[in-house]
Design an enzyme around this catalytic site. Structure first.
Site, PDB file in Angstrom:
ATOM      1  N   ASP A   1      -0.724   3.685  -9.195  1.00  0.00           N
ATOM      2  CA  ASP A   1      -1.613   3.043 -10.189  1.00  0.00           C
ATOM      3  C   ASP A   1      -1.559   3.674 -11.571  1.00  0.00           C
ATOM      4  O   ASP A   1      -2.539   3.608 -12.322  1.00  0.00           O
ATOM      5  CB  ASP A   1      -3.077   3.068  -9.682  1.00  0.00           C
TER       6      ASP A   1
ATOM      7  N   LEU B   1       0.784  -1.235   0.000  1.00  0.00           N
ATOM      8  CA  LEU B   1       0.000   0.000   0.000  1.00  0.00           C
ATOM      9  C   LEU B   1       0.821   1.293   0.000  1.00  0.00           C
ATOM     10  O   LEU B   1       0.254   2.377  -0.057  1.00  0.00           O
ATOM     11  CB  LEU B   1      -0.959   0.005   1.204  1.00  0.00           C
TER      12      LEU B   1
ATOM     13  N   HIS C   1      -3.892  -4.445  -9.086  1.00  0.00           N
ATOM     14  CA  HIS C   1      -4.893  -3.522  -8.546  1.00  0.00           C
ATOM     15  C   HIS C   1      -6.287  -4.128  -8.759  1.00  0.00           C
ATOM     16  O   HIS C   1      -6.582  -4.640  -9.850  1.00  0.00           O
ATOM     17  CB  HIS C   1      -4.795  -2.167  -9.264  1.00  0.00           C
TER      18      HIS C   1
ATOM     19  N   ASN D   1       2.488  -4.245 -10.191  1.00  0.00           N
ATOM     20  CA  ASN D   1       1.476  -4.158  -9.133  1.00  0.00           C
ATOM     21  C   ASN D   1       0.197  -4.820  -9.625  1.00  0.00           C
ATOM     22  O   ASN D   1      -0.092  -4.828 -10.820  1.00  0.00           O
ATOM     23  CB  ASN D   1       1.196  -2.688  -8.824  1.00  0.00           C
TER      24      ASN D   1
HETATM   25  C1  GAR Z   1      -5.780  -7.359  -3.525  1.00  0.00           C
HETATM   26  O1  GAR Z   1      -7.114  -7.346  -3.951  1.00  0.00           O
HETATM   27  C2  GAR Z   1      -4.972  -6.345  -4.310  1.00  0.00           C
HETATM   28  O2  GAR Z   1      -5.388  -6.180  -5.629  1.00  0.00           O
HETATM   29  C3  GAR Z   1      -5.247  -5.098  -3.529  1.00  0.00           C
HETATM   30  O3  GAR Z   1      -5.211  -5.484  -2.188  1.00  0.00           O
HETATM   31  C4  GAR Z   1      -5.662  -6.838  -2.097  1.00  0.00           C
HETATM   32  C5  GAR Z   1      -4.638  -7.602  -1.301  1.00  0.00           C
HETATM   33  O4  GAR Z   1      -5.107  -8.878  -1.000  1.00  0.00           O
HETATM   34  N1  GAR Z   1      -4.282  -4.071  -3.835  1.00  0.00           N
HETATM   35  C6  GAR Z   1      -4.592  -2.783  -3.857  1.00  0.00           C
HETATM   36  O5  GAR Z   1      -5.699  -2.379  -3.586  1.00  0.00           O
HETATM   37  C7  GAR Z   1      -3.450  -1.874  -4.258  1.00  0.00           C
HETATM   38  N2  GAR Z   1      -3.948  -0.580  -4.576  1.00  0.00           N
HETATM   39  P1  GAR Z   1      -4.100  -9.983  -0.468  1.00  0.00           P
HETATM   40  O6  GAR Z   1      -3.273  -9.327   0.649  1.00  0.00           O
HETATM   41  O7  GAR Z   1      -4.999 -11.059   0.084  1.00  0.00           O
HETATM   42  O8  GAR Z   1      -3.259 -10.432  -1.602  1.00  0.00           O
END
Ligand code: GAR
Length: 195
Positions: free
Chosen positions: A150, A90, A109, A107
């Site tokens: 992003d 993040l 998203h 990344n």
């Molecule tokens: C995922 O959905 C990823 O795409 C998102 O956080 C989640 C993490 O899940 N990322 C973002 O929102 C980045 N801007 P995880 O920790 O279970 O992999």
């Protein structure tokens, strides 16, 4: 290829780490690629525990180390990464890290960028915004990382429906499935394409 010849992936994760786990599963017995390490900015990240389970080195860093020193860059360099994957990471990636690994940081998203991107747009915040907007579809974007949240070039987008009855949590679950399906194969493709 012997183990030491394998290509290396380094994961950065801030939270649960289910995508990190998918990568560690997918590459656990892979002939050419391994997950060399997982780095996190969050001591409470469940991703760290998942890494331990897979015997993947898990390293924690502070905001100060990340933004005001080269310590994290140097630590990552020790794992000789062919690709760095932000999997639910993040923090904005600083310039020293971008410059150390040009074109080698990606990344994932949980939306169809350029919609629903930018600072603060992560996880359930994204899905809440999509559901509130009444959108009929959402999806995932895998993209290169640059100095803005992003904004890097897209590598892959995949779509899924948003149902009228969906809560943000329902949508999150559908999107995670899509992420788990596509992230490992895209990572594999990118790494294997590198000379
Ligand atoms: C995922 O959905 C990823 O795409 C998102 O956080 C989640 C993490 O899940 N990322 C973002 O929102 C980045 N801007 P995880 O920790 O279970 O992999």
């Amino acid at each position: 290829m012997t183990r030491s010849d394998k290509k290396n992936i380094v994961i950065l994760a801030s939270g649960s780490g289910s995508n990190a786990q998918r990568l560690m599963e997918y590459f656990e017995h892979h002939a050419h690629i391994r997950v060399a390490a997982l780095f996190s900015n969050n001591p409470k990240a469940y991703a760290l525990k998942r890494a331990e389970t897979f015997h993947v080195p898990a390293l924690l860093f502070s905001r100060d180390e990340f933004y005001h020193s080269d310590k994290v860059v140097q630590q990552i360099q020790e794992f000789k990464p062919d690709l760095i994957v932000l999997a639910g990471f993040l923090w904005l990636v600083p310039l020293n890290l971008l410059q150390a690994f040009p074109n080698r940081i990606i990344n994932i998203h949980p939306a169809l960028l350029p919609q629903y991107g930018g600072k603060g747009m992560h996880g359930l915040h994204v899905h809440t915004a999509v559901v509130q907007a009444g959108d009929q579809e959402s999806g995932i974007t895998i993209h290169h990382v640059n100095e803005e949240y992003d904004k890097g070039a897209f590598i892959l987008q995949e779509r899924c429906p948003v149902l009228p009855t969906d809560t943000p949590e329902d949508l999150a679950a559908r999107i995670l499935k899509l992420e788990h399906k596509h992230l490992p194969r895209i990572v594999e493709k990118l790494v294997m394409e590198q000379s």
